[in-house]
Design a protein around this motif. Structure first.
Motif, short mmCIF file in Angstrom:
data_model
loop_
_atom_site.label_atom_id
_atom_site.label_comp_id
_atom_site.label_asym_id
_atom_site.label_seq_id
_atom_site.Cartn_x
_atom_site.Cartn_y
_atom_site.Cartn_z
N ALA A 151 1.06 -1.24 0.03
CA ALA A 151 0.12 0.03 -0.06
C ALA A 151 0.90 1.20 0.08
O ALA A 151 1.69 1.28 1.00
N TRP A 152 0.70 2.08 -0.96
CA TRP A 152 1.66 3.23 -1.26
C TRP A 152 0.96 4.61 -1.46
O TRP A 152 -0.03 4.71 -2.32
N ASN A 153 1.35 5.36 -0.53
CA ASN A 153 0.88 6.76 -0.55
C ASN A 153 2.02 7.76 -1.02
O ASN A 153 2.96 8.18 -0.54
N LYS A 154 1.86 8.03 -2.54
CA LYS A 154 3.11 8.94 -3.12
C LYS A 154 2.45 10.39 -3.43
O LYS A 154 2.79 11.05 -4.08
N THR A 155 1.40 10.77 -2.27
CA THR A 155 0.87 12.09 -2.46
C THR A 155 1.88 13.14 -1.95
O THR A 155 2.80 12.46 -1.19
N LYS A 156 1.85 14.41 -2.38
CA LYS A 156 2.96 15.36 -1.95
C LYS A 156 2.09 16.32 -0.86
O LYS A 156 0.88 16.70 -1.04
N GLY A 157 2.77 16.91 0.15
CA GLY A 157 2.41 17.82 0.91
C GLY A 157 1.42 17.33 1.96
O GLY A 157 0.75 16.36 2.09
N GLU A 158 0.69 18.29 2.87
CA GLU A 158 -0.20 17.96 3.73
C GLU A 158 -1.77 18.34 3.35
O GLU A 158 -1.73 19.29 2.38
N ARG A 159 -2.63 18.00 4.17
CA ARG A 159 -3.89 18.09 3.72
C ARG A 159 -4.25 19.59 3.94
O ARG A 159 -3.95 20.17 5.10
N LEU A 160 -4.79 20.16 2.96
CA LEU A 160 -5.15 21.80 3.02
C LEU A 160 -6.65 21.87 3.80
O LEU A 160 -7.22 21.05 3.68
N PRO A 161 -6.80 22.95 4.42
CA PRO A 161 -8.17 22.90 5.02
C PRO A 161 -9.35 23.23 4.03
O PRO A 161 -9.11 23.55 2.75
N GLY A 162 -10.45 22.15 4.41
CA GLY A 162 -11.57 22.18 3.36
C GLY A 162 -11.56 20.93 2.50
O GLY A 162 -12.37 21.04 1.92
#
Length: 196
Positions: A151-162
């Protein structure tokens, strides 16, 4: 959230707690909670240690239309040749993605999501399950058993509000479960589509 026998509850993250805090504040602003109830529930939300402690704090605050829309999940099966869901499509609160032999690709980049949390039950099978999310979305893969494919999470950055939280559970199987942001070519196509 039911906990399987012998399985410990998942620890709550700051994002999990903050999501419930936001729902409680909205409910108070709409007059569904008085200030005393709000203070009590906020205290419980901020001190929650596990995710199973959070849903009871907001269960009675979910509007009827949201409950009606939370019925049957969208089920997408990869089968032999694979399935892709892309472009503009309505994202339900629950999705079941079964990779099968050909795999499943769910592209969320041009969708409008009206839910704070989208639950995806993924089974990579022999193919794989690929989830493409816009930058800034939250991704939680803690509920996925990696299997052979992982299981791989290759997303960048942090979660933005909303932005929505994509909470993925299930198994990677042989093919795996991958979450990523759009690639350079896809981002270019998205910009062109928005300019037209």
């Amino acid at each position: 959230m039911a906990i399987e026998p012998g399985r410990r509850p998942l620890r709550a993250s700051d994002a999990d707690r903050e999501e419930v805090v936001e729902q409680l504040r909205e409910a108070a602003a709409e007059g569904r909670l008085d200030m005393e109830e709000l203070d009590e529930r906020l205290g419980l939300a901020l001190s929650a240690k596990t995710v199973d402690q959070l849903p009871p704090l907001v269960e009675d605050l979910i509007p009827a239309e949201a409950i009606a829309g939370a019925g049957e999940p969208l089920v997408i099966k990869g089968g032999m040749h694979g399935q892709t869901r892309a472009g503009e499509w309505k994202v339900p609160p629950r999705i079941v993605a079964q990779g099968g032999m050909g795999g499943v690709k769910l592209d969320f980049t041009r969708t409008v999501v009206r839910h704070k949390v989208v639950e995806v039950e993924a089974d990579g099978g022999a193919g794989c399950v690929v989830l493409v999310v816009p930058e800034g979305w939250g991704v939680d893969l803690d509920g996925v058993h990696g299997g052979i494919g992982g299981a791989w999470n290759k997303t960048k950055g942090e979660r933005l509000p909303g932005t929505p939280l994509l909470r993925v559970t299930g198994s990677g199987g042989m093919g795996g479960v991958y979450v990523r942001n759009p690639g350079r070519l896809q981002r270019r196509k998205l910009r062109r589509a928005l300019e037209q």
